[in-house]
Scaffold this active site. Structure first.
Site, PDB file in Angstrom:
ATOM      1  N   THR A  78      -2.862  -7.691  24.493  1.00 18.74           N
ATOM      2  CA  THR A  78      -2.446  -9.088  24.439  1.00 18.74           C
ATOM      3  C   THR A  78      -1.690  -9.435  25.726  1.00 18.74           C
ATOM      4  OG1 THR A  78      -0.829 -10.547  23.360  1.00 18.74           O
ATOM      5  CG2 THR A  78      -0.476  -8.227  23.074  1.00 18.74           C
ATOM      6  N   ASP A  79      -1.537 -10.733  25.975  1.00 16.42           N
ATOM      7  CA  ASP A  79      -0.710 -11.146  27.127  1.00 16.42           C
ATOM      8  C   ASP A  79       0.769 -10.847  26.876  1.00 16.42           C
ATOM      9  OD1 ASP A  79      -0.430 -13.081  25.135  1.00 16.42           O
ATOM     10  OD2 ASP A  79      -0.697 -14.806  26.468  1.00 16.42           O
ATOM     11  N   GLU A  80       1.128 -10.652  25.587  1.00 17.71           N
ATOM     12  CA  GLU A  80       2.553 -10.539  25.239  1.00 17.71           C
ATOM     13  C   GLU A  80       3.186  -9.236  25.725  1.00 17.71           C
ATOM     14  OE1 GLU A  80       3.698 -11.929  21.394  1.00 17.71           O
ATOM     15  OE2 GLU A  80       1.924 -13.189  21.212  1.00 17.71           O
ATOM     16  N   TYR A 106       6.216  -6.846  17.656  1.00 21.01           N
ATOM     17  CA  TYR A 106       4.745  -6.907  17.763  1.00 21.01           C
ATOM     18  C   TYR A 106       4.308  -6.524  19.172  1.00 21.01           C
ATOM     19  CZ  TYR A 106       0.230  -9.079  18.870  1.00 21.01           C
ATOM     20  OH  TYR A 106      -1.047  -9.309  19.346  1.00 21.01           O
ATOM     21  N   LYS A 120       2.025  -3.326  20.542  1.00 17.12           N
ATOM     22  CA  LYS A 120       0.777  -3.447  21.317  1.00 17.12           C
ATOM     23  C   LYS A 120       0.925  -2.710  22.652  1.00 17.12           C
ATOM     24  CE  LYS A 120      -2.417  -5.527  20.346  1.00 17.12           C
ATOM     25  NZ  LYS A 120      -3.598  -5.114  19.557  1.00 17.12           N
ATOM     26  N   PRO A 146       7.317 -27.521  11.790  1.00 17.17           N
ATOM     27  CA  PRO A 146       8.550 -26.911  12.295  1.00 17.17           C
ATOM     28  C   PRO A 146       8.368 -26.267  13.670  1.00 17.17           C
ATOM     29  CG  PRO A 146       7.571 -25.515  10.600  1.00 17.17           C
ATOM     30  CD  PRO A 146       6.639 -26.661  10.790  1.00 17.17           C
TER      31      PRO A 146
HETATM   32  N1  NAD Z   1      -5.031 -14.071  17.929  1.00 18.49           N
HETATM   33  C1  NAD Z   1      -4.601 -14.067  19.174  1.00 18.49           C
HETATM   34  O1  NAD Z   1      -4.252 -15.124  19.718  1.00 18.49           O
HETATM   35  C2  NAD Z   1      -4.584 -12.792  19.974  1.00 18.49           C
HETATM   36  C3  NAD Z   1      -4.272 -12.866  21.340  1.00 18.49           C
HETATM   37  C4  NAD Z   1      -4.263 -11.683  22.088  1.00 18.49           C
HETATM   38  C5  NAD Z   1      -4.584 -10.482  21.495  1.00 18.49           C
HETATM   39  N2  NAD Z   1      -4.862 -10.441  20.159  1.00 18.49           N
HETATM   40  C6  NAD Z   1      -5.219  -9.139  19.573  1.00 18.49           C
HETATM   41  O2  NAD Z   1      -6.552  -9.253  19.112  1.00 18.49           O
HETATM   42  C7  NAD Z   1      -6.737  -8.467  17.939  1.00 18.49           C
HETATM   43  C8  NAD Z   1      -7.276  -9.326  16.811  1.00 18.49           C
HETATM   44  O3  NAD Z   1      -6.337 -10.376  16.549  1.00 18.49           O
HETATM   45  P1  NAD Z   1      -6.581 -11.429  15.377  1.00 18.49           P
HETATM   46  O4  NAD Z   1      -5.859 -12.650  15.747  1.00 18.49           O
HETATM   47  O5  NAD Z   1      -8.027 -11.496  15.059  1.00 18.49           O
HETATM   48  O6  NAD Z   1      -5.795 -10.705  14.189  1.00 18.49           O
HETATM   49  P2  NAD Z   1      -6.004 -10.823  12.625  1.00 18.49           P
HETATM   50  O7  NAD Z   1      -4.671 -10.523  12.025  1.00 18.49           O
HETATM   51  O8  NAD Z   1      -6.688 -12.092  12.259  1.00 18.49           O
HETATM   52  O9  NAD Z   1      -7.013  -9.635  12.298  1.00 18.49           O
HETATM   53  C9  NAD Z   1      -6.634  -8.282  12.332  1.00 18.49           C
HETATM   54  C10 NAD Z   1      -7.575  -7.521  11.408  1.00 18.49           C
HETATM   55  O10 NAD Z   1      -7.224  -6.133  11.476  1.00 18.49           O
HETATM   56  C11 NAD Z   1      -7.223  -5.605  10.147  1.00 18.49           C
HETATM   57  N3  NAD Z   1      -6.291  -4.464  10.130  1.00 18.49           N
HETATM   58  C12 NAD Z   1      -4.951  -4.487  10.336  1.00 18.49           C
HETATM   59  N4  NAD Z   1      -4.450  -3.256  10.257  1.00 18.49           N
HETATM   60  C13 NAD Z   1      -5.492  -2.416   9.989  1.00 18.49           C
HETATM   61  C14 NAD Z   1      -5.608  -1.014   9.782  1.00 18.49           C
HETATM   62  N5  NAD Z   1      -4.537  -0.221   9.837  1.00 18.49           N
HETATM   63  N6  NAD Z   1      -6.833  -0.503   9.537  1.00 18.49           N
HETATM   64  C15 NAD Z   1      -7.928  -1.305   9.474  1.00 18.49           C
HETATM   65  N7  NAD Z   1      -7.878  -2.643   9.656  1.00 18.49           N
HETATM   66  C16 NAD Z   1      -6.666  -3.188   9.908  1.00 18.49           C
HETATM   67  C17 NAD Z   1      -6.789  -6.761   9.259  1.00 18.49           C
HETATM   68  O11 NAD Z   1      -7.193  -6.599   7.921  1.00 18.49           O
HETATM   69  C18 NAD Z   1      -7.479  -7.951   9.941  1.00 18.49           C
HETATM   70  O12 NAD Z   1      -8.763  -8.159   9.419  1.00 18.49           O
HETATM   71  C19 NAD Z   1      -5.393  -7.823  17.646  1.00 18.49           C
HETATM   72  O13 NAD Z   1      -5.406  -6.538  18.202  1.00 18.49           O
HETATM   73  C20 NAD Z   1      -4.397  -8.710  18.367  1.00 18.49           C
HETATM   74  O14 NAD Z   1      -3.250  -7.996  18.728  1.00 18.49           O
HETATM   75  C21 NAD Z   1      -4.868 -11.565  19.386  1.00 18.49           C
END
Ligand code: NAD
Length: 358
Positions: A131-133, A158, A162, A213
């Protein structure tokens, strides 16, 4: 150098979540004869409704935790590419609930998959979602952008989890020269995002004429990326990403949260008076901004604009009350830690458990 994706087997962890299910759609649509296996533990964030309607002949679903290393080893034996998205992903939960589950899924879970990768020379590429974070925050007035060589300075539990996952991935590459590439996307928006995240959360509240909010001063800047652009970036990296490298993904749409909230209200023809400023999130990062020049050199560029695609996304949530009802079933209201003036009324309403959207 370009890898052939056609006719290949993809293992997608977290494929029942927001970005993962979108990526699965892109792989099925754009990579001929691709076969996908989704592994997801269907945590509160994962949902099979996100994969509904996709062709069963090319898509297999396995409910499992990525920490089940023996099973991951078996699954890796039948994969040409692994895209690792499974993670605990909501910053607020890492602050207001438990940071431990973030370390378990994000750090130990990634390590479990990397152990499977060590035993699977058949896997051409392991694309690890960061992630960018992980880079921490920029000052609000800064014109600087983070890039692949920026130092890691994560601020929330979080982001730290990551960053920990990225470090273990880096170590496995350095030590065993495993085929690992890292992607750093910015804030995604689009359909099928769980309504705890800003865009669907605010949209559902606005539809119900509840206050939106905004944390603190509301000027915190995020860089908004449409989930389709994110999936296309991931596919470009699968094809052309250099092993051992990382790639930043951004559409350069850096906007303050109050701007996004106002766009949501305008789209739904709701009054600006619904904007409500609440106590800030502890350790709230002020600004994220990335430079995607390295990825653009591989031939990727973002195609969706916030101006058109945010309203489209907002209307998707408005129209898909059924999806919200199903994904929110048996759950308490999201983000209950945020104290809004109408909290009591909201708790009585249980508003999106009933799927009440219009
Ligand atoms: N959403 C964003 O804006 C964003 C931005 C940058 C990076 N990311 C990264 O992209 C990835 C996907 O993000 P997202 O927004 O789709 O998240 P999300 O929470 O919608 O989906 C995560 C999925 O992972 C599954 N999961 C969690 N823990 C698990 C485990 N231990 N074993 C098996 N499955 C597991 C959950 O059931 C869920 O379906 C993540 O790694 C997140 O850190 C997200």
């Amino acid at each position: 150098m370009s890898r052939i994706l056609k006719n290949k087997r993809f293992l997608v962890t977290g494929g029942a979540g927001f970005i993962g299910s979108n990526l699965v759609r892109h792989l099925l649509k754009n990579i001929p004869d691709s076969k996908i296996t989704v592994v997801d533990n269907l945590s509160y964030a994962g949902n099979l409704y996100n994969l509904q309607g996709l062709p069963k002949s090319r898509l297999q679903f396995i409910k499992a935790d990525i920490n089940n290393t023996p099973l991951m080893k078996q699954l890796f034996k039948n994969a040409d590419f692994v895209v690792h998205l499974a993670a605990e992903s909501h910053v607020d939960r890492s602050i207001h609930q438990s940071s431990l589950i973030f370390l378990r899924s994000n750090v130990l879970g990634t390590r479990s998959l990397l152990e499977a990768l060590r035993e699977s020379p058949n896997v051409e590429l392991f694309l690890h979602f960061s992630t960018d974070e992980v880079f921490g925050t920029l000052p609000l007035n800064s014109s600087q952008k983070f890039h692949e060589k920026s130092p890691y300075l994560p601020n929330s539990p979080y982001a730290a989890s990551k960053a920990g996952a990225d470090m273990i991935a880096r170590a496995y590459y350095q030590t065993w020269k495993l085929p690992i590439v890292v992607i750093h996307p910015t804030n995604n928006y689009g359909p099928r995002q769980l309504p705890e995240k800003l865009v669907p959360f605010f949209t559902i509240r606005a539809v119900n004429s509840l206050p939106l909010p905004l944390y603190g001063h509301g000027n915190h800047v995020r860089s908004w990326l449409h989930v389709d652009d994110c999936s296309e970036a991931a596919i470009k990296i699968l094809e052309k990403g250099k092993i051992g490298e990382s790639y930043c993904v951004t559409a350069d749409e850096d906007k303050p949260n109050h701007f996004i909230a106002k766009m949501i209200l305008t789209t739904l023809k709701k009054p600006a008076s619904l904007l409500t400023y609440v106590t800030d999130r502890p350790g709230h990062d002020e600004k994220y901004s990335l430079n995607a020049a390295k990825l653009k050199r591989l031939g990727w560029k973002p195609k969706r604009k916030l101006k058109t695609h945010l309203p489209e996304t907002v209307l998707w949530y408005k129209k898909n009350a059924e999806w919200i009802k199903k994904t929110s079933k048996n759950r308490k209201l999201f983000n209950q830690h945020i104290k809004t003036p109408s909290l009591k009324k909201e708790q009585e309403m249980g508003y999106f458990r009933k799927g009440k959207l219009s």
